[in-house]
Each structure stands twice: as structure tokens, then as C-alpha cells.
Motif scaffolding. Structure first.
Motif, PDB file in Angstrom:
ATOM      1  N   GLY A 269      24.732   2.509 -30.122  1.00 23.11           N
ATOM      2  CA  GLY A 269      25.069   1.107 -30.444  1.00 23.11           C
ATOM      3  C   GLY A 269      26.143   0.925 -30.966  1.00 23.11           C
ATOM      4  O   GLY A 269      26.842   1.593 -31.680  1.00 23.11           O
ATOM      5  N   GLY A 270      26.752  -0.172 -31.206  1.00 18.55           N
ATOM      6  CA  GLY A 270      27.801  -0.920 -31.438  1.00 18.55           C
ATOM      7  C   GLY A 270      28.295  -0.561 -32.927  1.00 18.55           C
ATOM      8  O   GLY A 270      29.639  -0.400 -33.346  1.00 18.55           O
ATOM      9  N   LEU A 302      31.628  -9.287 -32.406  1.00 18.01           N
ATOM     10  CA  LEU A 302      30.297  -9.767 -32.523  1.00 18.01           C
ATOM     11  C   LEU A 302      29.963 -11.022 -31.668  1.00 18.01           C
ATOM     12  O   LEU A 302      28.793 -11.756 -31.856  1.00 18.01           O
ATOM     13  CB  LEU A 302      30.010  -9.998 -33.921  1.00 18.01           C
ATOM     14  CG  LEU A 302      29.862  -8.691 -34.985  1.00 18.01           C
ATOM     15  CD1 LEU A 302      29.893  -9.331 -36.261  1.00 18.01           C
ATOM     16  CD2 LEU A 302      28.822  -7.677 -34.403  1.00 18.01           C
ATOM     17  N   HIS A 303      30.688 -11.315 -30.709  1.00 19.52           N
ATOM     18  CA  HIS A 303      30.429 -12.791 -30.148  1.00 19.52           C
ATOM     19  C   HIS A 303      30.779 -13.780 -31.155  1.00 19.52           C
ATOM     20  O   HIS A 303      30.489 -13.694 -32.187  1.00 19.52           O
ATOM     21  CB  HIS A 303      29.252 -12.837 -29.464  1.00 19.52           C
ATOM     22  CG  HIS A 303      29.303 -12.286 -27.899  1.00 19.52           C
ATOM     23  ND1 HIS A 303      28.259 -11.687 -27.414  1.00 19.52           N
ATOM     24  CD2 HIS A 303      30.468 -12.184 -27.192  1.00 19.52           C
ATOM     25  CE1 HIS A 303      28.717 -11.398 -26.068  1.00 19.52           C
ATOM     26  NE2 HIS A 303      29.936 -11.512 -25.723  1.00 19.52           N
ATOM     27  N   ASN A 461      23.431  -9.112 -32.941  1.00 18.33           N
ATOM     28  CA  ASN A 461      22.639  -8.247 -31.987  1.00 18.33           C
ATOM     29  C   ASN A 461      23.897  -7.658 -30.720  1.00 18.33           C
ATOM     30  O   ASN A 461      23.702  -6.789 -30.101  1.00 18.33           O
ATOM     31  CB  ASN A 461      21.401  -8.495 -31.506  1.00 18.33           C
ATOM     32  CG  ASN A 461      21.369  -9.681 -30.983  1.00 18.33           C
ATOM     33  OD1 ASN A 461      22.337 -10.527 -30.821  1.00 18.33           O
ATOM     34  ND2 ASN A 461      20.056 -10.050 -30.649  1.00 18.33           N
ATOM     35  N   HIS A 462      24.795  -8.552 -30.453  1.00 18.41           N
ATOM     36  CA  HIS A 462      25.808  -8.065 -29.776  1.00 18.41           C
ATOM     37  C   HIS A 462      27.180  -7.468 -30.233  1.00 18.41           C
ATOM     38  O   HIS A 462      27.795  -8.236 -30.985  1.00 18.41           O
ATOM     39  CB  HIS A 462      26.458  -9.123 -28.815  1.00 18.41           C
ATOM     40  CG  HIS A 462      25.403  -9.889 -28.121  1.00 18.41           C
ATOM     41  ND1 HIS A 462      25.521 -11.285 -27.365  1.00 18.41           N
ATOM     42  CD2 HIS A 462      23.913  -9.766 -27.680  1.00 18.41           C
ATOM     43  CE1 HIS A 462      24.503 -11.389 -26.713  1.00 18.41           C
ATOM     44  NE2 HIS A 462      23.527 -10.555 -26.908  1.00 18.41           N
ATOM     45  N   GLN A 463      26.986  -5.933 -30.138  1.00 16.54           N
ATOM     46  CA  GLN A 463      28.035  -5.251 -31.141  1.00 16.54           C
ATOM     47  C   GLN A 463      28.854  -4.548 -30.191  1.00 16.54           C
ATOM     48  O   GLN A 463      28.502  -3.607 -29.649  1.00 16.54           O
ATOM     49  CB  GLN A 463      27.377  -4.325 -32.115  1.00 16.54           C
ATOM     50  CG  GLN A 463      26.350  -5.116 -32.887  1.00 16.54           C
ATOM     51  CD  GLN A 463      25.258  -3.986 -33.224  1.00 16.54           C
ATOM     52  OE1 GLN A 463      25.188  -2.999 -32.954  1.00 16.54           O
ATOM     53  NE2 GLN A 463      24.263  -4.669 -34.233  1.00 16.54           N
ATOM     54  N   MET A 464      30.270  -4.870 -30.176  1.00 20.32           N
ATOM     55  CA  MET A 464      30.909  -4.286 -29.114  1.00 20.32           C
ATOM     56  C   MET A 464      32.399  -3.860 -29.711  1.00 20.32           C
ATOM     57  O   MET A 464      32.898  -4.272 -30.708  1.00 20.32           O
ATOM     58  CB  MET A 464      31.333  -5.342 -28.146  1.00 20.32           C
ATOM     59  CG  MET A 464      30.067  -5.890 -27.188  1.00 20.32           C
ATOM     60  SD  MET A 464      30.501  -7.426 -26.671  1.00 20.32           S
ATOM     61  CE  MET A 464      30.385  -8.560 -28.101  1.00 20.32           C
ATOM     62  N   GLY A 465      32.875  -2.757 -29.062  1.00 20.16           N
ATOM     63  CA  GLY A 465      34.481  -2.537 -29.040  1.00 20.16           C
ATOM     64  C   GLY A 465      34.914  -1.400 -30.102  1.00 20.16           C
ATOM     65  O   GLY A 465      36.213  -1.318 -29.977  1.00 20.16           O
ATOM     66  N   ALA A 466      34.103  -0.812 -30.749  1.00 16.68           N
ATOM     67  CA  ALA A 466      34.691  -0.327 -31.694  1.00 16.68           C
ATOM     68  C   ALA A 466      34.817   1.344 -31.653  1.00 16.68           C
ATOM     69  O   ALA A 466      35.381   2.080 -32.368  1.00 16.68           O
ATOM     70  CB  ALA A 466      33.311   0.046 -33.209  1.00 16.68           C
ATOM     71  N   SER A 496      30.170  -0.163 -27.275  1.00 21.48           N
ATOM     72  CA  SER A 496      31.399   0.367 -28.051  1.00 21.48           C
ATOM     73  C   SER A 496      32.753   0.495 -27.342  1.00 21.48           C
ATOM     74  O   SER A 496      33.849   0.559 -27.931  1.00 21.48           O
ATOM     75  CB  SER A 496      31.240   1.859 -28.914  1.00 21.48           C
ATOM     76  OG  SER A 496      29.924   1.614 -29.910  1.00 21.48           O
ATOM     77  N   VAL A 497      32.567   0.674 -26.150  1.00 26.62           N
ATOM     78  CA  VAL A 497      33.683   0.910 -25.242  1.00 26.62           C
ATOM     79  C   VAL A 497      34.439  -0.148 -24.723  1.00 26.62           C
ATOM     80  O   VAL A 497      35.623  -0.045 -24.197  1.00 26.62           O
ATOM     81  CB  VAL A 497      33.451   2.027 -24.100  1.00 26.62           C
ATOM     82  CG1 VAL A 497      32.809   3.457 -24.623  1.00 26.62           C
ATOM     83  CG2 VAL A 497      32.560   1.171 -23.366  1.00 26.62           C
ATOM     84  N   PHE A 498      33.805  -1.428 -25.125  1.00 25.79           N
ATOM     85  CA  PHE A 498      34.168  -2.400 -24.544  1.00 25.79           C
ATOM     86  C   PHE A 498      35.465  -2.750 -24.858  1.00 25.79           C
ATOM     87  O   PHE A 498      35.826  -2.791 -26.444  1.00 25.79           O
ATOM     88  CB  PHE A 498      33.336  -3.675 -24.763  1.00 25.79           C
ATOM     89  CG  PHE A 498      32.010  -3.804 -23.739  1.00 25.79           C
ATOM     90  CD1 PHE A 498      31.705  -2.744 -23.296  1.00 25.79           C
ATOM     91  CD2 PHE A 498      31.369  -4.862 -23.945  1.00 25.79           C
ATOM     92  CE1 PHE A 498      30.462  -2.722 -22.465  1.00 25.79           C
ATOM     93  CE2 PHE A 498      30.117  -4.992 -23.235  1.00 25.79           C
ATOM     94  CZ  PHE A 498      29.575  -4.035 -22.601  1.00 25.79           C
ATOM     95  N   VAL A 499      36.476  -3.194 -24.187  1.00 26.00           N
ATOM     96  CA  VAL A 499      37.880  -3.686 -24.778  1.00 26.00           C
ATOM     97  C   VAL A 499      38.064  -5.051 -25.287  1.00 26.00           C
ATOM     98  O   VAL A 499      38.872  -5.330 -26.296  1.00 26.00           O
ATOM     99  CB  VAL A 499      38.844  -3.464 -23.383  1.00 26.00           C
ATOM    100  CG1 VAL A 499      40.193  -3.932 -23.935  1.00 26.00           C
ATOM    101  CG2 VAL A 499      38.806  -2.011 -23.133  1.00 26.00           C
ATOM    102  N   THR A 500      37.237  -5.851 -24.544  1.00 25.11           N
ATOM    103  CA  THR A 500      36.982  -7.623 -24.986  1.00 25.11           C
ATOM    104  C   THR A 500      35.587  -7.598 -24.680  1.00 25.11           C
ATOM    105  O   THR A 500      34.689  -6.966 -24.121  1.00 25.11           O
ATOM    106  CB  THR A 500      38.004  -8.258 -24.148  1.00 25.11           C
ATOM    107  OG1 THR A 500      37.949  -7.918 -22.739  1.00 25.11           O
ATOM    108  CG2 THR A 500      39.455  -8.202 -24.591  1.00 25.11           C
ATOM    109  N   SER A 501      35.314  -8.908 -25.213  1.00 19.98           N
ATOM    110  CA  SER A 501      33.675  -9.167 -25.454  1.00 19.98           C
ATOM    111  C   SER A 501      32.931  -9.826 -24.191  1.00 19.98           C
ATOM    112  O   SER A 501      31.972  -9.846 -24.021  1.00 19.98           O
ATOM    113  CB  SER A 501      33.424  -9.506 -26.749  1.00 19.98           C
ATOM    114  OG  SER A 501      33.869 -11.239 -26.361  1.00 19.98           O
TER     115      SER A 501
END
Lengths: 530, 168
Positions: A269-270, A302-303, A461-466, A496-501
Motif C-alpha cells: 500500500g501507498g 492522496l487525491h 484510502n487512495h495513497q499514491m506515488g511514494a 506507490s509507483v504512480f507518477v501522477t494520480s
């Protein structure tokens, strides 16, 4: 789970370590009190996290109300309880820097992959989990080789209201693609529209929890083993080769084990994936594993800090029936700079799913208690809905996850400290979309609309990019195959691998990308030289 | 009135009175009293010592305010005040941002509108009060679900059951 199962199907022996319990359908009770007490989530006492807006101020512990519902810790993870919106990201979502140019205060970049590369995997993921939707009825759909495998789920009144309001404004309402079965599919039963949906496990398996979709196929290979209640404490790196030897984990008796492996894939998870890498620091990697760029934990998203808009209607909505979101409009998704911000999102009015305690605390009553509150509960229960607004958040390098210097978890390990302040663009976007939601709900004939405005996002709950994906090892953590630049046999397959959300729910993209990565691992047998 | 509680009777009386103002029965419809909400509230205190301490503090605050509210009745307790007087005191506490009251309001809602299996919402009166039939326990629903999906024209090709799509 998608990567684990795909690899087991391709002949690999796979061990899945999950920190939480392995729950079954019969554990998923329609009980709001249990959900509020964290049936699927550890409590803040067991698993605290902290937050600060910037690194200039001390962090505070997150309250239960913020932390709860920010990703279940059970076998299946958040797919056990998600509202199952199963979006494909749009073509432009993979090239935001090229589309928009640089933006002050944001670390925009293009993904090292594009929609064309992802399309076959979106297609596979939709078929594997059973997505209900209609491309024919969705005018803003990106190119796709096949129609959705299942027609849309039955529309609820929240969806009909969205349609009514959107049509009145000249917009184009469409079904929400859902990982919820509208018909029996692949040995699973269709949704019985019982309510208690998002935040609850599904007792008949109609929702695309990975325990219903991927896991049975993985177990059937005989090569996949799931160890529940197994908390991974660190990834162990061989200092001589630089490769990951495996992971250390604690079982439910507190005993420490080493699980060796040729390949290690993180999908915690993010928040927990970057935390795990940072907790895996060693003499060879003093700033954390896979962190030579210094970017592990950075660019966390986090959106947008979406407002929730509440509306009361003269006729019965009866939101305790059906699935939650069934209709949306995507007309406002693309950038329109006349609105004062870039990027976009979508509006999804929802059935409330049958949670009266939740309604009691919502900001639509004239008082918080007493006779006026009691009367308002009676007058609103069958007549109200709420609309979420999901919108893109821009990556900001200073936003991130690191290790809290003071607070430890129940095992004595440093917990995740979240540093997060939404970019101004996110706040402008959220404000505009809330206004749009108000407009749609009023056009649909709402007797009352309450807009609670943008919120201060601490966690979501949307955790992205780190652990950003990229071609440049100095500006990203993993490469285009989601393999750590620094550790040749270590992969990350969560958001976590997302570059943008993007302005869309991340789950289908996580799953499609995990399948893409697993195919690559299988094709190369994990050999980084190939 | 209540299950075995470590609280003194006076404390229980004050908290019970407050709970019964948070969801009153003055409109002739079942409220916290009829739902046995206090049982749920006391149950929630059970194994959380800091919570017990703060609820005792809340009861003492309510009783102290009662003395001020009714100076002609020396030693008057919160529970002995009229509903109107009790509301005034609770409103003051709410305005002051009392975290104890905030917890009590939330927990009272849980004990009135939450599942009866936890000791509140006796006989489902809280659900009946708002028109919620409760969880279906596995039977679910068929469309139409509400007035709007029954009456608003659907997207082209989609029938009343929502999924009828002749092209498939």
C-alpha cells in the motif's frame, strides 16, 4: 495479489505475506458498529500513524476517524471493502507533464509507460475480476479492444438523480464501471443489492475482492501460499550482491522469520510500502532500501481534498438498497483552464448503503442532538444521498511518508509519518467540482443541498506515488517495470509507483500494472540483464 | 436500569438523563429511553479506564451546572431538572466544545441507530423510527430501489432492472 497469482500460474512458487487476518465471507457482517470499530482495520492504538502539514511543524497522531477506512489490513487488502469503481486511467493521465507543462510547486512528470501499453492489461484485469459497465454508453471512454465483460449493475436512485441533473445541464451521464457483478460470472454470484457495501466485506462474493477473483486461481495452481498474520518488518539485502535475499516477518506469536526468495515484490500500500523500504535501512543502504535517489516516500498523493455534498430529495431515494455509485458524468474530466485549475475529476452521488449512525453525524441536520436532530433523521433517512468528488491531485515532492522519530507500532518499529499539504490546484479543483455537484443535484430537484467544502487531507484510502516509477534513476525509485533502480530483484506493484494520480479510483490501474509487471518478471525469469 | 457498572448511581443517573435528552421521547415516539441506549453507552465504557474517568467528570460537570441552574433547590442534580433545563446545560457544554459530550452524543447515536446485537436500539426501535428495515441478512433487494430509479428514464438500452441490454 494479481502479480502473485499471475506468477504462480506461470510456474513460480510464491509466498504471499499479509500482516492481517484471512477473513472469509461469513465474517462479513452487515453491522455498522463493527465497521466503526475496525472489523477490517487495526485500531490507531495498534497501528498509529502521524501527520503534519509541512516539515516545519511537529506531527500529531492521526485520529481514528481519519485513519479508519484508509485501507483494510486483511488478506485481500482494500479490495475487500472498496466501492469497486473500476476505472481505466485516460491516455492523458500517463503524460501530465507533456500535456500541461511544468506547474510551480508540483513535481509533474510523464509516466514511463503509456495507455497503449496498459490497454491489454486493463482488458485482462476487467475480465479477471468481472467489471460491469458499458463502453457504448460512456462517451468519454479511452480506446479499448473489448466491451466490458458485464452490463452495468442496476441503477439506484442516486444514479437516476445524477442522470436527471446531468441531462438538465446538457451533460452526458454514464454508468460507473464497477467491479461488482451484474450477472453471475466465473463461478461467482451476481450482486444482491443488499446495501452495506463500501467499507464492508461482501458476504456473497459479488464484489471483486482479490480473495474472490485472483486468489482462488492462485491457490488452484498449488504453487501459491498465503501466510496471514505475518507482518513484514524489513527487506533483507545481501551486501555483497546488492540483491534482496528475502524478507523478515513476525508471525502472530511474535516469532521472527526470514523468508528467502529469488524475487521480492512489495504491495503493502501507498503508506506501508515506503515505510517498509525506510525500515529496511542497513549499512549498505543507510537512508533506506532502494533510496539512492532520496525519493522513497516523496511525491505522495492522496487525491484532491474533495468536498462531500449532501442532498435531500422530496421522493424516496432509499439508499440502503443497491450498490453505492451507479452513474457519473465524465464531461468535466479534461483540463479546462477557464475553470482556474488544470486536470479534472468526476462526481459520483451514492446510495448511503444503510448506515444510520453515519447519517446521525452528517452535517445536514439543524442540530447535532435533541428533538430537532431526531426529527431530521426521520425526514432525511429515506430521502438523502451524498456525492463524493474524486479529482486529480498534483504530486508535490515535499509531500511524503517517512519514519516518525518518536512513535512506534505494537512491534516497536517506527510508524509512518505523513507530511501532506494539498497543492493549491487540488483545492481549486475540489472547490469547483463541489460547486458542480451542487449544480447537478439542484438541477435534479433536491429540496436541500449541503456542501461541506474541501477538507484538509491528512490521509485517504487512495495513497499514491511514494516510490515513483521512472527511467531516470536519480529522479525515481523504480523503473518502467516497477523494479527498484538500486535492487535488481526487488519490485513494487501497488499505487506507490504512480507518477501522477489521475482523477480516478486507482484499483484497476494497480491490478493491470501488476499483471504487466508479473508478465515481465515471468518473461525474464527475474533476470535483470534480460 | 443498567448492567453492572463501576459507576456510582448518581453518575449513571446524570449520564442517563443526558442520553435521554440527546435522543428524547417528548414527541411521543421512542427515544433513547425506550431503546435502552444507556446500556450500550455503559457497555462502551466497560474496558476503557480513561473513558470512565472522563464520563465521571462529565456527570460531575452536569450536576454542578444543575446546582447553578436551579438555586432554589439546593443539591439539585442534573437528572432532577426539567428537560428544558437539561437542554440548556447540554447546549452550553456543546458550545464550549466539550469532548466528553461529543463522545456521549456519538455513542448515544450508536446506541440508538446501531445494530441491536450490541445492546442498544432495543427491538430495533431506532431503525423503525427512521424507516430502516435493518440488514436483509442475505436476501437483498431487486430494483427498483427508490422513486427516482423507478421514474427517471434510463440510459438507452437499459431496462427497468438496470441491466437489460439487448445488444449482449
Amino acid at each position: 495479489m494479481p502479480a502473485a497469482v499471475r506468477l504462480a500460474e506461470k510456474g513460480f512458487r510464491v509466498v504471499v505475506l499479509e500482516r492481517g487476518p484471512w477473513m472469509s465471507r461469513r465474517d462479513f457482517i452487515e453491522d455498522e458498529i463493527l465497521a466503526r470499530r475496525g472489523l477490517l482495520w487495526p485500531t490507531v492504538e495498534e497501528e498509529p500513524r502521524t501527520w503534519r502539514p509541512t516539515d516545519a511543524v511537529p506531527a500529531v497522531r492521526l485520529a481514528t476517524s481519519v485513519q479508519l477506512f484508509s485501507n483494510a489490513m486483511v488478506v485481500g487488502g482494500s479490495t475487500v471493502h472498496y466501492s469497486a469503481l473500476a476505472w481505466r486511467f485516460r491516455e492523458s493521465d500517463f503524460r501530465v507533464l507533456s500535456e500541461e507543462g511544468a506547474v510551480a510547486g508540483a513535481s509533474l512528470a510523464d509516466w514511463p509507460i503509456d495507455y497503449t501499453e496498459m490497454e491489454p492489461y486493463y482488458d485482462q484485469a476487467e475480465r479477471l475480476i468481472g467489471v460491469s459497465g458499458s463502453a457504448a454508453l460512456s462517451p468519454f471512454e479511452p480506446p479499448r479492444q473489448h466491451e466490458y465483460p458485464l452490463p452495468p449493475v442496476p441503477r439506484n436512485s442516486a444514479g437516476a438523480i445524477l442522470e436527471r441533473g446531468a441531462r438538465a445541464l446538457g451533460l452526458h451521464p454514464q454508468p460507473v464501471p464497477l467491479g461488482i457483478l451484474s450477472r453471475d460470472y466465473d463461478g461467482r454470484s451476481r450482486c444482491m443489492a443488499k446495501g452495506f457495501c463500501s467499507s464492508y466485506g461482501c458476504p456473497n462474493g459479488a464484489r471483486a475482492s482479490t480473495t474472490e477473483t485472483f486468489l482462488p486461481k492462485g491457490l488452484a495452481t498449488g504453487r501459491l501460499e498465503v501466510r496471514a498474520n505475518s507482518f513484514v518488518t524489513r527487506v533483507v539485502q545481501d551486501p555483497a550482491t546488492g540483491r534482496a535475499r528475502g524478507v523478515e516477518y513476525l508471525d502472530d506469536s511474535g516469532a521472527l522469520h526470514l523468508q528467502e526468495g529469488d524475487i521480492v515484490i512489495l504491495a503493502a500500500g501507498g503508506v506501508e510500502t515506503p515505510r517498509l523500504l525506510l525500515n529496511s535501512a542497513s549499512a549498505a543502504a543507510p537512508d533506506g532500501l532502494a533510496n539512492s535517489s532520496g525519493l522513497v516516500g516523496r511525491n505522495f498523493m492522496l487525491h484532491s481534498p474533495g468536498a462531500t455534498v449532501y442532498a435531500v430529495f422530496p421522493e424516496a431515494v432509499d439508499g440502503h438498497k443497491g450498490t453505492e455509485a451507479t452513474r457519473t458524468e465524465m464531461d468535466d474530466y479534461a483540463t479546462d483552464t477557464s475553470r482556474g485549475f488544470i486536470r479534472g475529476g468526476f462526481i459520483h452521488p451514492r446510495a448511503h448503503g444503510g448506515e444510520p449512525v453515519e447519517l446521525a453525524g452528517r452535517p445536514m441536520h439543524p442540530a447535532k442532538w435533541g428533538l430537532a436532530h431526531k426529527r431530521s433523521m426521520r425526514e432525511t433517512w429515506r430521502h438523502y444521498l451524498f456525492s463524493h468528488v474524486t479529482g486529480e491531485s498534483l504530486p508535490v515532492e515535499a509531500n511524503g511518508v517517512d519514519l516518525d522519530p518518536q512513535v512506534k507500532d505494537r512491534f516497536g518499529l517506527p510508524v509512518a509519518r505523513i507530511t501532506y499539504t494539498a497543492h493549491d490546484n487540488d483545492v481549486r479543483l475540489a472547490t469547483w467540482f463541489a460547486g458542480r455537484a451542487v449544480e447537478i443535484l439542484e438541477a435534479a430537484g433536491a429540496s436541500r443541498v449541503v456542501n461541506n467544502g474541501p477538507v484538509i487531507r491528512k490521509l485517504h484510502n487512495h495513497q499514491m506515488g511514494a516510490t515513483r516509477m521512472g527511467n531516470d534513476a536519480s529522479r525515481s525509485v523504480v523503473d518502467r517495470w516497477c523494479r527498484a533502480h538500486d535492487v535488481p530483484n526487488l519490485y513494487v506493484t501497488d499505487s506507490s509507483v504512480f507518477v501522477t494520480s489521475a482523477g480516478l479510483n486507482p484499483s484497476l490501474t494497480i491490478q493491470a500494472n501488476a499483471l504487466r509487471v508479473a508478465d515481465r518478471i515471468a518473461a525474464t525469469r527475474g533476470d535483470p540483464a534480460s | 436500569m443498567s448492567p453492572a457498572s463501576p459507576l456510582a448511581p448518581g453518575v449513571v443517573a446524570a449520564i442517563t438523563a443526558a442520553v435521554e435528552r440527546i435522543i428524547p421521547s417528548d414527541d411521543g415516539l421512542p427515544g433513547a429511553r425506550e431503546a435502552g441506549t444507556i446500556n450500550f453507552v455503559l457497555g462502551e465504557l466497560g474496558d476503557a479506564p480513561p473513558r470512565v474517568a472522563s464520563i465521571i467528570q462529565l456527570a460531575l460537570t452536569l450536576d454542578a451546572a444543575a446546582v447553578t441552574a436551579d438555586p432554589l433547590r439546593p443539591g439539585c442534580s442534573f437528572a432532577a431538572l426539567s428537560g428544558e433545563q437539561q437542554d440548556t446545560i447540554l447546549l452550553t457544554l456543546e458550545t464550549e466544545g466539550s469532548p466528553e459530550l461529543s463522545w456521549l452524543v456519538e455513542t448515544t447515536m450508536e446506541g440508538f441507530y446501531g445494530d441491536p446485537r450490541h445492546g442498544g436500539n432495543a427491538n430495533g426501535v431506532g431503525w423503525e423510527a427512521i424507516g430502516f428495515p435493518g440488514p436483509t441478512g442475505g436476501s437483498g433487494y431487486e430494483p427498483p430501489f427508490g422513486w427516482y430509479d423507478a421514474n427517471e428514464p434510463n440510459l438507452p438500452g437499459l431496462g427497468p432492472d438496470g441491466t437489460t441490454d439487448p445488444t449482449r
